[in-house]
Design an enzyme around this catalytic site. Structure first.
Site, PDB file in Angstrom:
ATOM      1  N   LYS A  22      -1.131  -9.279   3.167  1.00 41.35           N
ATOM      2  CA  LYS A  22      -0.392  -8.766   4.330  1.00 41.35           C
ATOM      3  C   LYS A  22      -1.303  -7.773   5.045  1.00 41.35           C
ATOM      4  CE  LYS A  22       3.227  -5.694   4.008  1.00 41.35           C
ATOM      5  NZ  LYS A  22       2.707  -4.535   4.741  1.00 41.35           N
ATOM      6  N   ASP A  65       0.830  -1.205   0.000  1.00 44.29           N
ATOM      7  CA  ASP A  65       0.000   0.000   0.000  1.00 44.29           C
ATOM      8  C   ASP A  65       0.871   1.264   0.000  1.00 44.29           C
ATOM      9  OD1 ASP A  65       0.866  -0.089   2.608  1.00 44.29           O
ATOM     10  OD2 ASP A  65      -1.110   0.135   3.519  1.00 44.29           O
ATOM     11  N   GLU A 119      -1.419  -5.074   8.657  1.00 46.08           N
ATOM     12  CA  GLU A 119      -0.673  -4.448   9.741  1.00 46.08           C
ATOM     13  C   GLU A 119      -1.309  -4.781  11.081  1.00 46.08           C
ATOM     14  OE1 GLU A 119      -0.091  -0.269   9.042  1.00 46.08           O
ATOM     15  OE2 GLU A 119       0.811  -0.620   7.072  1.00 46.08           O
ATOM     16  N   ASP A 174      -0.935  -6.141  -0.012  1.00 43.40           N
ATOM     17  CA  ASP A 174      -1.329  -5.449   1.210  1.00 43.40           C
ATOM     18  C   ASP A 174      -2.834  -5.270   1.271  1.00 43.40           C
ATOM     19  OD1 ASP A 174       0.365  -4.650   3.272  1.00 43.40           O
ATOM     20  OD2 ASP A 174       1.285  -3.077   2.050  1.00 43.40           O
ATOM     21  N   GLU A 231       9.027  -3.587  10.771  1.00 44.95           N
ATOM     22  CA  GLU A 231       9.416  -2.292  10.199  1.00 44.95           C
ATOM     23  C   GLU A 231       9.926  -1.346  11.277  1.00 44.95           C
ATOM     24  OE1 GLU A 231       6.753  -0.509   7.362  1.00 44.95           O
ATOM     25  OE2 GLU A 231       7.869   1.370   7.363  1.00 44.95           O
TER      26      GLU A 231
HETATM   27  O1  KIV Z   1       3.503  -1.029   1.652  1.00 45.14           O
HETATM   28  C1  KIV Z   1       4.662  -1.455   1.639  1.00 45.14           C
HETATM   29  O2  KIV Z   1       5.414  -1.294   0.674  1.00 45.14           O
HETATM   30  C2  KIV Z   1       5.127  -2.158   2.831  1.00 45.14           C
HETATM   31  C3  KIV Z   1       6.584  -2.462   2.927  1.00 45.14           C
HETATM   32  C4  KIV Z   1       7.325  -1.223   3.192  1.00 45.14           C
HETATM   33  C5  KIV Z   1       6.854  -3.507   3.911  1.00 45.14           C
HETATM   34  O3  KIV Z   1       4.359  -2.457   3.681  1.00 45.14           O
END
Ligand code: KIV
Length: 262
Positions: free
Chosen positions: A114, A45, A116, A84, A179
């Site tokens: 993915k 994202d 958070e 994401d 991160e």
């Molecule tokens: O959105 C993204 O690119 C990420 C990475 C920085 C891990 O979450």
């Protein structure tokens, strides 16, 4: 060569094979980074910032993520592809989270999502995993929580970070992005959990690393964090090439005879 599967990706930790990941947001980018032989491609994202030009990752929508992930999913032959879940596509109850993550898998040919969070997202991670949707968790600095965290700051609460990582593993996550956390804490987490840790600003002891493609190539137009190593300076190269083209159009040097038809 067939695509790397989720169990193979997780197995790289036990095999002590370091994992290289990078983001991609469209077909040619995905083709090029896949050809480099990396293990994972993330449709991040971060697209909200590096592609769409927003200040943070909050504005990008699920439909926009799916539009870009479909291009990436069609391009990739080798790497595991993860997408994401944008804010707030997994915050509206487990039913909606499964519906949204299900759309990502059905419409993009990508293999995993993915999201958070750690402890507070454990229930959602478990629900997605039980629906057959592989989940990579993202702990430490969570850019979608930038307003709550008060900025993009290094996260130093070892107890909380360890609890998040353990909760994500227990809930069934197949890997965890860490991160912007101190190297010693990332090392501790990496030694504690049995799933791969993928660091970004988390030091060299993680099981793998991830970078945003635009940062890696030197084409990010805004702020570049200290943890980035640019492996190319494409911003300068693009400006040089387009300036030369402009000059040759003005002087009449382009197009030459070989660029036309008799
Ligand atoms: O959105 C993204 O690119 C990420 C990475 C920085 C891990 O979450």
């Amino acid at each position: 060569m067939p695509r790397i599967t989720v169990p193979e990706f997780t197995g790289f930790k036990a095999a002590r094979r370091k994992i290289a990941m990078v983001t991609a947001y469209d077909f040619p980018q995905a083709r090029l980074v896949d050809a480099a032989g990396i293990e994972g491609i993330l449709v991040g994202d971060s697209m909200s910032m590096v592609v769409q030009g927003h200040d943070n990752t909050l504005p990008v929508t699920l439909d926009e993520m799916i539009y870009h992930a479909e291009m990436v999913g069609r391009a990739v032959e080798h790497a595991l592809v993860i997408v994401d879940m944008p804010f707030p596509s997994f915050h509206l109850g487990t039913h909606r989270a499964i519906e949204n993550a299900g759309r990502i898998l059905k419409e993009t040919r990508c293999q995993a999502v993915k999201l958070e969070g750690g402890v507070e997202q454990a229930g959602t991670i478990a629900a997605l995993v039980s629906a057959g949707i592989p989940v990579m968790a993202h702990c430490g600095l969570r850019p979608q929580s930038v307003h709550t965290l008060g900025g993009y700051k290094v996260q130093r609460d070892e107890r909380e970070l360890l609890a998040d990582a353990k909760a994500a593993e227990k809930a069934g996550a197949f890997a965890i992005v860490l991160e912007c956390i101190p190297r010693a804490i990332a090392k501790r987490i990496t030694e504690t959990v049995n799933i791969p840790t993928i660091g970004i600003g988390a030091g060299a002891d993680c099981d793998g690393q991830v970078l945003v493609l635009h940062d890696l190539l030197g084409i990010t137009t805004g702020y570049v964090p200290r943890f980035v190593k640019p492996y190319a300076d494409l911003k300068t190269e693009v400006t040089r090439a387009v300036t030369k083209y402009r000059d040759e159009v003005r002087s009449g040097a382009f197009p030459a005879k070989e660029h036309g038809y008799d």
